[in-house]
Design a protein around this motif. Sequence first.
Motif, mmCIF file in Angstrom:
data_model
loop_
_atom_site.group_PDB
_atom_site.id
_atom_site.type_symbol
_atom_site.label_atom_id
_atom_site.label_comp_id
_atom_site.label_asym_id
_atom_site.label_seq_id
_atom_site.Cartn_x
_atom_site.Cartn_y
_atom_site.Cartn_z
ATOM 1 N N ILE A 1 -27.159 34.100 35.812
ATOM 2 C CA ILE A 1 -28.268 33.192 35.558
ATOM 3 C C ILE A 1 -27.703 31.799 35.295
ATOM 4 N N GLU A 2 -28.520 30.785 35.567
ATOM 5 C CA GLU A 2 -28.014 29.412 35.499
ATOM 6 C C GLU A 2 -29.047 28.485 34.875
ATOM 7 N N LEU A 3 -28.597 27.682 33.922
ATOM 8 C CA LEU A 3 -29.397 26.604 33.364
ATOM 9 C C LEU A 3 -28.905 25.304 33.973
ATOM 10 N N ASP A 4 -29.799 24.582 34.658
ATOM 11 C CA ASP A 4 -29.432 23.361 35.357
ATOM 12 C C ASP A 4 -30.091 22.177 34.648
ATOM 13 N N MET A 5 -29.277 21.241 34.162
ATOM 14 C CA MET A 5 -29.790 20.068 33.454
ATOM 15 C C MET A 5 -29.994 18.873 34.392
ATOM 16 N N THR A 6 -29.900 19.097 35.691
ATOM 17 C CA THR A 6 -30.132 18.029 36.655
ATOM 18 C C THR A 6 -31.627 17.870 36.916
ATOM 19 N N ARG A 7 -32.098 16.664 36.904
ATOM 20 C CA ARG A 7 -33.519 16.404 37.153
ATOM 21 C C ARG A 7 -33.888 16.802 38.578
ATOM 22 N N SER A 8 -35.044 17.430 38.742
ATOM 23 C CA SER A 8 -35.533 17.773 40.074
ATOM 24 C C SER A 8 -36.254 16.568 40.676
ATOM 25 N N ALA A 9 -36.888 16.778 41.825
ATOM 26 C CA ALA A 9 -37.586 15.685 42.514
ATOM 27 C C ALA A 9 -38.940 15.367 41.896
ATOM 28 N N LEU A 10 -39.348 16.103 40.864
ATOM 29 C CA LEU A 10 -40.628 15.840 40.213
ATOM 30 C C LEU A 10 -40.668 14.421 39.659
ATOM 31 N N LYS A 11 -41.856 13.841 39.651
ATOM 32 C CA LYS A 11 -42.022 12.483 39.140
ATOM 33 C C LYS A 11 -42.592 12.515 37.729
ATOM 34 N N GLY A 12 -42.504 11.367 37.044
ATOM 35 C CA GLY A 12 -43.098 11.243 35.718
ATOM 36 C C GLY A 12 -42.101 11.454 34.597
ATOM 37 N N ASP B 1 -42.650 28.260 19.602
ATOM 38 C CA ASP B 1 -43.729 27.322 19.307
ATOM 39 C C ASP B 1 -44.410 26.893 20.613
ATOM 40 N N VAL B 2 -45.446 27.642 20.994
ATOM 41 C CA VAL B 2 -46.130 27.397 22.260
ATOM 42 C C VAL B 2 -46.858 26.057 22.251
ATOM 43 N N SER B 3 -47.193 25.563 21.074
ATOM 44 C CA SER B 3 -47.930 24.301 21.004
ATOM 45 C C SER B 3 -47.161 23.151 21.640
ATOM 46 N N GLN B 4 -45.833 23.261 21.708
ATOM 47 C CA GLN B 4 -45.048 22.189 22.320
ATOM 48 C C GLN B 4 -45.355 22.032 23.807
ATOM 49 N N LEU B 5 -45.876 23.093 24.430
ATOM 50 C CA LEU B 5 -46.235 23.017 25.847
ATOM 51 C C LEU B 5 -47.527 22.247 26.072
ATOM 52 N N SER B 6 -48.275 21.989 25.005
ATOM 53 C CA SER B 6 -49.565 21.316 25.147
ATOM 54 C C SER B 6 -49.485 19.830 24.826
ATOM 55 N N HIS B 7 -48.331 19.336 24.472
ATOM 56 C CA HIS B 7 -48.205 17.949 24.022
ATOM 57 C C HIS B 7 -47.857 16.978 25.155
ATOM 58 N N ASP B 8 -47.748 17.451 26.369
ATOM 59 C CA ASP B 8 -47.268 16.619 27.469
ATOM 60 C C ASP B 8 -45.901 16.035 27.130
ATOM 61 N N THR B 9 -45.078 16.851 26.463
ATOM 62 C CA THR B 9 -43.746 16.415 26.040
ATOM 63 C C THR B 9 -42.715 16.608 27.134
ATOM 64 N N PHE B 10 -42.857 17.676 27.930
ATOM 65 C CA PHE B 10 -41.817 18.059 28.879
ATOM 66 C C PHE B 10 -42.266 17.910 30.328
ATOM 67 N N ARG B 11 -41.318 17.629 31.162
ATOM 68 C CA ARG B 11 -41.474 17.818 32.597
ATOM 69 C C ARG B 11 -41.398 19.316 32.882
ATOM 70 N N ARG B 12 -41.933 19.731 34.006
ATOM 71 C CA ARG B 12 -41.890 21.165 34.326
ATOM 72 C C ARG B 12 -40.470 21.654 34.592
ATOM 73 N N ASP B 13 -39.566 20.738 34.997
ATOM 74 C CA ASP B 13 -38.186 21.175 35.233
ATOM 75 C C ASP B 13 -37.368 21.234 33.945
ATOM 76 N N GLN B 14 -37.989 20.925 32.813
ATOM 77 C CA GLN B 14 -37.320 21.063 31.514
ATOM 78 C C GLN B 14 -37.669 22.376 30.821
ATOM 79 N N VAL B 15 -38.645 23.095 31.341
ATOM 80 C CA VAL B 15 -39.157 24.298 30.688
ATOM 81 C C VAL B 15 -38.626 25.530 31.411
#
Length: 428
Positions: free
Chosen positions: A17-28, A359-373
Amino acid sequence: MLLKFTVENFRSLRDRIELDMTRSALKGHTGNYFEAQDRKLLATSVIYGANASGKSGFLKAFQALEFLVLNSADFKPDKSIKCYEPFLLDEEAQDRPVKFEIDFISNETHYEYLISYSRKEVEFEELSIFNGNYKSLLFSREKGKDIKFGDNYRGAKKTIERMTLPNQLFLSKAVENNVELLLDAYRFFSGKLRIYPILEGIAEEDLKRLYARRLAEDAGSSFSRKFNALICALDTGITQVSAEETNPKMFRFPDNIPNDIKKTFLDQYKYDIKTYHKVFKKGELVGQKAFDVKDESAGTKNLFALGGIIIEALEEGHVLVVDELEKNLHPDITNFLIRLFHRPDINRNKAQLVFATHDVSQLSHDTFRRDQVWFVEKDEYGASTLFRCSDIEGVRADTPLDKWYMAGRLGATPVIQDENFLVEMQED
């Protein structure tokens, strides 16, 4: 800085398994990543999953690799490697090597480091550097063969190779013997990577003692000012934090305790943190009262440990790995601490945070990009898999991740099979 970390056959992580800290092509969320050597790296990654899904096991893989790099030079002949923890629910995997791969940047140099080890020996070890996209070998070591050195390697070779025991890493042994070329790679593990399993008990107490010393002996430092400001800002009711010297007479030692042990203990517990709260009389502020930090709430005490390591990470550019970041904290405080890493004006040294949470509430704060989760879940054979939210089909920028996750639409949630339990509870 961390680019990538790969694990295979460690604890419940049977398959690669691999955790990749490189940003994807997603914007925002432009503050959530930064540039380093023509790469865009994520400032944080969060891992979700059910209890016993493998989140902690994955974070402990960081700890195992760090332990080997920093300590294997002192391993004794023929001794087992303590952090050899293969997947035990598959007879074929029980005796296979544990494998780690890590890509990182240390002192502006991009390294790739691979190791594979069994119960008593290192099976494979390789370190390479990159110049742009060109990969250059420093050394490669394979069980039963002579070490292969690349053209860029400078330093002792055969002498250190003969000194390196089967259960030791060549990187550790070479640095111990002053091979300067490998120092920057080693310093990533010794100086930049900071790993904290669940903050509790002795570990939390040790951190509080460390920060008490810093507050007492360097009260005017940048760290002390920031630490004070953070604790007072987070609605703890505290107006000031300081450290005072403890009275040695408060400690009682048995007569047979050696003086050097007493001295070490008294030095460790030389300072205590004091917190100050406002005191009122008939609604009017009349002064402040000092409290021992042990009298504060569990959340405030945890904040003393966590706040300190976060300030250090931001000041020094650490890669901070934390399990259960939210322990005893209100979700708004947790969110505030996470967002510090997403602010370029505060995270000027390109610190990174990798953490697991429930803490699922962190997913509702618009804190993360989808490639960070990221999500971890176990299959029917007890093996954990790690997958990225941005790779899940149907997940869009406006998807309510918290609601989808709680509804089981993203996976990595517990399956509660309660039928037999409920029957047993109703039997009487």
